[in-house]
Design a protein around this motif. Structure first.
Motif, mmCIF file in Angstrom:
data_model
loop_
_atom_site.group_PDB
_atom_site.id
_atom_site.type_symbol
_atom_site.label_atom_id
_atom_site.label_comp_id
_atom_site.label_asym_id
_atom_site.label_seq_id
_atom_site.Cartn_x
_atom_site.Cartn_y
_atom_site.Cartn_z
ATOM 1 N N VAL A 185 0.976 -1.210 -0.133
ATOM 2 C CA VAL A 185 0.123 -0.045 -0.053
ATOM 3 C C VAL A 185 0.861 1.151 0.059
ATOM 4 C CG1 VAL A 185 -1.791 -1.217 1.205
ATOM 5 C CG2 VAL A 185 -0.249 -0.069 2.553
ATOM 6 N N ASP A 186 0.367 2.440 -0.600
ATOM 7 C CA ASP A 186 1.218 3.475 -0.637
ATOM 8 C C ASP A 186 1.605 4.119 0.677
ATOM 9 O OD1 ASP A 186 0.020 6.161 -0.464
ATOM 10 O OD2 ASP A 186 -1.480 4.944 -1.515
ATOM 11 N N TRP A 187 0.635 3.913 1.571
ATOM 12 C CA TRP A 187 0.787 4.561 2.996
ATOM 13 C C TRP A 187 1.545 3.957 3.833
ATOM 14 C CZ3 TRP A 187 -3.648 2.363 1.201
ATOM 15 C CH2 TRP A 187 -4.371 1.319 1.662
ATOM 16 N N ILE A 188 2.261 2.785 3.518
ATOM 17 C CA ILE A 188 3.248 2.080 4.273
ATOM 18 C C ILE A 188 4.486 2.188 3.469
ATOM 19 C CG2 ILE A 188 4.076 0.512 5.901
ATOM 20 C CD1 ILE A 188 1.141 -0.655 6.067
ATOM 21 N N PRO A 189 5.012 3.164 3.603
ATOM 22 C CA PRO A 189 6.351 3.302 2.371
ATOM 23 C C PRO A 189 7.525 2.532 2.846
ATOM 24 C CG PRO A 189 6.182 5.338 3.736
ATOM 25 C CD PRO A 189 5.047 4.762 4.036
ATOM 26 N N ASP A 190 7.871 2.254 3.879
ATOM 27 C CA ASP A 190 8.839 1.264 4.339
ATOM 28 C C ASP A 190 8.432 0.012 3.639
ATOM 29 O OD1 ASP A 190 11.605 0.983 5.623
ATOM 30 O OD2 ASP A 190 10.378 -0.811 6.694
ATOM 31 N N LEU A 191 7.542 -0.602 3.996
ATOM 32 C CA LEU A 191 7.210 -1.809 3.543
ATOM 33 C C LEU A 191 6.869 -1.904 1.925
ATOM 34 C CD1 LEU A 191 6.118 -4.654 5.033
ATOM 35 C CD2 LEU A 191 3.736 -4.246 3.792
ATOM 36 N N LEU A 192 6.402 -0.873 1.322
ATOM 37 C CA LEU A 192 6.216 -0.680 -0.137
ATOM 38 C C LEU A 192 7.636 -0.816 -0.589
ATOM 39 C CD1 LEU A 192 4.891 0.211 -2.788
ATOM 40 C CD2 LEU A 192 5.289 2.640 -2.060
ATOM 41 N N TYR A 193 8.609 -0.081 0.054
ATOM 42 C CA TYR A 193 10.128 -0.312 -0.493
ATOM 43 C C TYR A 193 10.368 -1.664 -0.623
ATOM 44 C CZ TYR A 193 15.207 0.299 -0.897
ATOM 45 O OH TYR A 193 16.418 0.237 -0.949
ATOM 46 N N GLN A 194 10.724 -2.133 0.669
ATOM 47 C CA GLN A 194 10.897 -3.522 0.831
ATOM 48 C C GLN A 194 10.363 -4.612 -0.321
ATOM 49 O OE1 GLN A 194 11.813 -5.322 4.555
ATOM 50 N NE2 GLN A 194 10.827 -3.637 5.529
ATOM 51 N N VAL A 195 9.172 -4.534 -0.268
ATOM 52 C CA VAL A 195 8.375 -5.271 -1.235
ATOM 53 C C VAL A 195 9.048 -5.069 -2.809
ATOM 54 C CG1 VAL A 195 6.201 -5.642 -2.522
ATOM 55 C CG2 VAL A 195 6.254 -5.862 -0.022
ATOM 56 N N ILE A 196 8.915 -3.837 -3.142
ATOM 57 C CA ILE A 196 9.377 -3.664 -4.465
ATOM 58 C C ILE A 196 10.917 -3.980 -4.725
ATOM 59 C CG2 ILE A 196 10.170 -1.785 -6.089
ATOM 60 C CD1 ILE A 196 7.730 -0.018 -5.128
ATOM 61 N N SER A 197 11.619 -4.063 -3.728
ATOM 62 C CA SER A 197 13.048 -4.296 -3.752
ATOM 63 C C SER A 197 13.326 -5.823 -3.913
ATOM 64 C CB SER A 197 13.730 -4.042 -2.426
ATOM 65 O OG SER A 197 15.034 -4.395 -2.131
ATOM 66 N N ALA A 198 12.563 -6.698 -3.032
ATOM 67 C CA ALA A 198 12.412 -7.833 -3.423
ATOM 68 C C ALA A 198 11.932 -8.499 -4.792
ATOM 69 C CB ALA A 198 11.599 -8.663 -2.385
ATOM 70 N N ALA A 199 10.904 -7.588 -5.108
ATOM 71 C CA ALA A 199 10.342 -8.002 -6.546
ATOM 72 C C ALA A 199 11.503 -7.689 -7.503
ATOM 73 C CB ALA A 199 9.308 -6.818 -6.866
ATOM 74 N N TYR A 200 12.229 -6.666 -7.457
ATOM 75 C CA TYR A 200 13.347 -6.375 -8.200
ATOM 76 C C TYR A 200 14.190 -7.540 -8.255
ATOM 77 C CZ TYR A 200 17.556 -4.623 -9.883
ATOM 78 O OH TYR A 200 18.759 -4.400 -10.781
ATOM 79 N N ARG A 201 14.543 -8.093 -7.216
ATOM 80 C CA ARG A 201 15.503 -9.063 -7.314
ATOM 81 C C ARG A 201 15.216 -10.366 -7.642
ATOM 82 N NH1 ARG A 201 18.900 -7.446 -1.558
ATOM 83 N NH2 ARG A 201 19.266 -5.267 -2.308
ATOM 84 N N HIS A 202 13.915 -10.472 -7.631
ATOM 85 C CA HIS A 202 13.325 -11.954 -8.023
ATOM 86 C C HIS A 202 13.856 -12.075 -9.488
ATOM 87 C CE1 HIS A 202 10.685 -15.126 -8.583
ATOM 88 N NE2 HIS A 202 10.039 -14.485 -9.726
ATOM 89 N N LYS A 203 14.160 -13.228 -10.045
ATOM 90 C CA LYS A 203 14.260 -13.473 -11.287
ATOM 91 C C LYS A 203 13.051 -13.962 -12.008
ATOM 92 C CE LYS A 203 18.428 -11.958 -11.741
ATOM 93 N NZ LYS A 203 18.646 -10.380 -12.166
ATOM 94 N N GLY A 204 12.667 -13.293 -12.789
ATOM 95 C CA GLY A 204 11.140 -13.503 -13.263
ATOM 96 C C GLY A 204 10.283 -12.350 -13.107
#
Lengths: 325, 681
Positions: A185-204
């Motif tokens: 969710v956009d209103w928990i920026p720290d979690l948003l960042y962590q999720v996007i970071s994990a998504a970026y590192r995922h191959k696929g």
């Protein structure tokens, strides 16, 4: 490739600041719009991963969400409506050395682009897909989108929408080859960042649905969850996103969830209250299309020319009076 | 002293009671069930394929055919019987010395069946033959099996490694060539009319005025041409990349029969390896636009073979050496240490027949070297260890593959049976030591592949008929002494006791080895069978018993290393899913709420929770500002009014702005503002 080169590359490369990823354009999103938080999270990711701006591409379709490439000081492709995913797949297949992100919205991806969405999941090309889901067509001044809640009054549904909304998470998890599914969710920026970071590192293909506020056309839609942090369900796991003490203090409703458990992910995806956020599912073993189709030969200019000439030669008709070559 | 006891203590026969066993074809009693291996289904023969997996067992392959074409019922049963017959014929062909591919041996086997049963068999087998989709060479468990299997797997591993490297190098060459090409196109020569004409192609040349084009392009934008030093550097880098002798068609041989020759080849090639590593590094830097002459020129000027890291070396082909541990002068054993402790990625296949001697102990000795991948297996177990063999070949450092081929007594006993007996008896246990598997010794060492690992040696039920043809059952241990019966070189350590001499003082050798029987009053024996499967008792001399004790001790030491791991594994309870409790030692996902660092009178923002929505910064861009993460904080409280603080708090959708108390007591409307600020305290 060879460690010594990595070492030397590090000594030579410039370190990037967040400002290096901001374009000269000032975002034209409304004040309070959740897209701002997504943009910031993306810029933080680029900075923290030290992504070279010239090696990074943002592809989008049409909609408020799809303005994001304009605000990134990287390569960008503002595509046609619903077609962000096939464009991004083409970019990635031609230039696998680039980091390719897709910004798409609930209208762009889940309606006109729905076919591309499903097949992109099937192909599992290495892309990071951000679904900006504000439950409304905002750019065109409020029409009901596939995720608009039942009864939403809009320009296309003045009496209130009568169709139940789609759940992008359950649909995505229904595709057997989906390899990364998350919600933020956009209103928990720290979690948003962590999720996007994990998504970026995922191959696929990593599919991240981001619930995003639209203060102009859907004001107050997410207030129950924003104002009562206990109604947020934070998914935590060592193989997913970990919830630190500060975050847990604000959002005490934390649940352990192993992202490799597809059945549990599907069950969580159906929950709307409390609102689950974190990594629902991840399977790094799903084959990527670029791996499956790899022919082991570089697509050099010479190879393409060779192939074209061979193909054209099949249809060459020699004039009857021409000498035999 | 009676004759058995005298023999046991001295190894000599004092009278005529005991009979020598040499050349009598006596076998361990437990071999009785394995008289004709061609009628049994087991791992061998194997099929070496070009696909994945690289090796499959013939039985597995045939089972796959059965599953593919017949789902069940009578049809499946009939297909199964037909396939079993082909399989048995292929085994018989191999036992008779035949060799060849799956296809060829299938056809040969079918021809034999046709001879026996007529043409109908061939027709019946046609659909099964069509389902045979895997091609490859068939290999049996014979003297050449270890070399053929390991070499095959090594080729598969190296082909993949070479393919990856070749692709990378070709990519660098292609991209560097594009740089050179682009440089040419921007040069005066590249912009000349002839060059422009050549770039268009013959068919439409008459449509263009190339002289005019050349004049137009006389002054290109931007700098013209690469600096001379960079051009030279790229050219020399391309030369090295294109001429490298390690991957692709021009690759040299990396398979050797002698350790010293392999070591010499590695040393000779080190300068070329350094050249290639340097070229790749320079190419990557050039392509990234990151080559800085002031930094990199001095570094690469001194770059030679001494600069190669282990990771660098691991990218190059490994050196496969097939060596004989039992060579006459011990040269191989002497060179082994040098090969395994150096930085060359040596993959040494060491074959030994001397299970009880030095050759049989080299693998356990190598465990002490720390970072050498060690695998020991008799050839009968190699198929089961194929994945580990592959891991050893893929391992970044040196590897020792110690194999007992099982060829003793000129092949009187099938090598598969002898090799399996070596493993079964603990004389040549199967183990792997993978330094990359875990940080501790216990988890690096694995005894997978050894039967009944919890016992000193395996115990099996054994039944026979007595003089009254009544069935008698007992349990027999299979010890290193039983295995020794397969080795004609140790025949003198056995002597047969005639039936009349089967007294109470004769005790199973296993009882003496594990201390269950008194050493002073007993004579150890093992059961054997002759060519007609008649039971014999053989007494054993003390010398052989000592050898057996030593191998038993070696097994015990291996077990001791792995035991802590197995104990831990057995007692571990799977982790129940639990919410990770917020604890001091967990990495914090967010900063602590700012409220803890502020007094309630000061205004503050919970910055880590800011969503960059621009509400506050739009209201007052000097009072509110963004930090390096584009999250808001109060930059200058004096740059605005309390009224603006309260308004920002009310406008903030995530309610993270806390106005505190007013600084200016004279600000108008304070009472109302403080009341509005109260929810945000």
């Amino acid at each position: 490739m060879i460690p010594v080169a990595d070492c030397l590359l590090r000594t030579a490369e410039a370190h990037h600041d967040l400002a290096d990823y901001r374009s000269e354009l000032v975002p034209r999103w409304c004040n309070g719009c959740g897209d701002n938080a997504i943009l910031t999270a993306m810029q933080r990711l680029c900075r923290d991963e030290d992504l070279a701006p010239e090696k990074t591409v943002f592809v989008s379709g049409i909609g408020c969400s799809s303005r994001l490439p304009h605000y990134m000081n990287t390569y960008g492709f503002h595509g046609t409506h619903g077609r962000a995913l096939p464009i991004a797949e083409g970019v990635k297949l031609s230039r696998p050395d680039l980091s390719v992100f897709v910004s798409t919205g609930d209208g762009d991806c889940l309606s006109i682009g729905a076919a591309h969405w499903l097949h992109a999941l099937r192909y599992n090309v290495d892309l990071t897909v951000l679904l900006h889901d504000n439950h409304i067509y905002g750019l065109t001044k409020k029409q009901a989108s596939p995720t608009s809640p039942l009864g939403t009054k809009s320009n296309t549904t003045p009496m209130g929408s009568v169709l139940a909304p789609l759940n992008p998470l359950t649909i995505t998890l229904g595709v057997q080859t989906a390899s990364f599914v998350a919600q933020a969710v956009d209103w928990i920026p720290d979690l948003l960042y962590q999720v996007i970071s994990a998504a970026y590192r995922h191959k696929g293909l990593s599919f991240v649905r981001i619930l995003q506020r639209c203060p102009e056309f859907m004001p107050g839609l997410f207030d129950p969850w924003i104002q009562d942090p206990k109604r947020m369900l934070l998914l935590s796991h060592a193989d997913g996103v970990t919830v630190g003490p500060a975050l847990a203090k604000v959002y005490p409703n934390v649940r352990a969830h192993d992202p490799s458990d597809r059945a549990a992910a599907r069950a969580i995806a159906e929950v709307e209250d409390p609102l689950p956020v974190g990594i629902l599912y991840r399977d790094p073993a799903v084959p990527r299309y670029e791996e499956l189709r790899h022919v082991g030969e570089l697509r050099t200019v010479e190879r393409v020319r060779r192939g074209l000439e061979a193909e054209l030669d099949r249809f060459t008709i020699w004039p009857e009076d021409a000498a035999t070559p | 002293m009676d004759e058995p006891r005298f023999f046991h203590l001295t190894g000599r026969r004092a009278g005529a009671t005991l009979a020598p066993i040499a050349d009598r074809g006596l076998r361990p009693a437990l071999f009785a069930r394995f008289g004709d291996l061609t009628r049994l289904r087991y791992d061998f023969p194997l099929v070496l394929t070009d696909g994945d997996p690289s090796v499959v067992s013939l039985s597995g392959l045939f089972d796959g055919i059965l599953d593919a074409i017949a789902s069940g019922g009578l049809e499946r049963d009939r297909a199964r019987r037909l396939l079993r017959r082909v399989e048995r014929e292929i085994r018989a062909l191999l036992a008779g010395g035949s060799d060849g591919t799956v296809d060829a041996l299938w056809d040969e086997a079918v021809a034999r069946l046709v001879t026996k049963d007529g043409e109908q068999v061939r027709r019946d087998l046609l659909p099964l033959r069509a389902a045979l989709r895997i091609a490859g060479q068939i290999v049996d468990c014979d003297a050449e099996l270890p070399a053929r299997l390991v070499t095959h797997l090594w080729h598969a591993v190296e082909a993949r490694r070479a393919e990856a490297m070749r692709r990378d190098i070709d990519g660098l060459v292609a991209r560097l060539s594009q740089l050179v090409r682009a440089d040419f196109l921007r040069s005066e020569a590249g912009r000349s009319a002839p060059a422009l004409r050549a770039g268009i192609g013959a068919r439409h040349q008459e449509l263009f005025d190339f002289d005019a084009m050349a004049r137009l392009l006389a002054k290109p934008s931007g700098p013209i041409g690469l600096p001379e030093s960079r051009r030279r550097r790229i050219a020399s880098t391309l030369t090295v990349l294109q001429a490298q002798p390690f991957f692709g068609d021009r690759a040299r041989s990396f398979s050797f029969r002698r350790v010293d020759v392999a070591l010499a080849a590695f040393r000779e090639r080190l300068p070329l390896m350094a050249d290639l590593v340097r070229a790749i590094s320079v190419a990557e830097l050039e392509l990234a636009g990151a080559y800085v002459e002031a930094t990199h020129d001095p570094y690469f000027a001194d770059f030679d073979q001494t600069a190669l890291a282990r990771e660098d070396v691991a990218r190059f082909p490994s050196y496969l050496v097939r060596a004989d541990a039992d060579d006459g002068d011990g040269t191989t054993r002497a060179l082994l240490m040098e090969a395994l402790t150096g930085r060359a990625p040596m993959k040494i296949l060491l074959e030994t027949d001397d299970v009880f001697g030095l050759g049989g102990r080299l693998a356990t000795t190598a465990l002490g070297l720390g970072d050498v991948f060690v695998l020991q297996s008799a050839s009968a177990g190699l198929y089961g260890q194929a994945l580990r063999v592959r891991a050893a070949l893929e391992y970044a450092g040196p590897a020792l593959l110690s194999v007992f081929p099982g060829v003793l007594d000129r092949g009187r006993l099938p090598p598969y049976l002898v090799a399996a007996a070596a493993t079964e008896s603990r004389a040549f246990p199967t183990f792997t030591y993978d330094p990359s598997a875990a940080p501790d010794l216990a988890h690096r060492l694995s005894l997978d592949g050894d039967p009944q690992p919890e016992r000193p040696w395996p115990v099996h039920p054994f039944t026979y008929a007595d003089d009254e043809l009544q069935q008698v059952g007992e349990r027999l241990a299979f010890t290193p002494v039983d295995f020794a019966l397969c080795d004609p070189a140790l025949a003198s350590s056995f002597a047969e006791v005639p039936r009349a001499g089967w007294t109470a003082e004769l005790v199973p050798a296993a009882d003496r080895l594990d201390g269950a029987a008194d050493r002073t009053d007993t004579v150890p024996f093992v059961w054997a069978i002759d060519a007609e499967d008649r039971l014999r008792r053989l007494v054993v001399d003390e010398r052989l018993l000592r050898l057996a004790r030593r191998t038993a001790d070696a097994w015990a030491r291996l077990s001791e290393i792995t035991e802590p791991a197995s104990v831990v594994a057995a007692t571990q309870v799977p982790d129940a899913p639990a919410v990770p409790a917020p604890a001091e030692d967990r990495p914090a996902a967010a900063e602590a709420p700012a409220s803890e660092a502020h007094g309630s009178d000061d205004p503050y923002i919970e910055t880590p929770r800011c969503t960059t929505c621009n509400e506050c910064t739009t209201l007052n861009g000097r009072m509110f500002a963004y930090n390096e993460n584009r999250q808001a904080y109060i930059a200058d409280q004096s740059a605005g009014t309390y009224s603006e603080l309260v308004e920002a708090a009310e406008g903030c959708q995530v309610a993270i702005i806390h106005p505190g108390k007013p600084r200016d007591p004279n600000e108008p409307g304070l009472d109302e503002l403080m009341a509005r600020a109260e929810p945000f305290r």
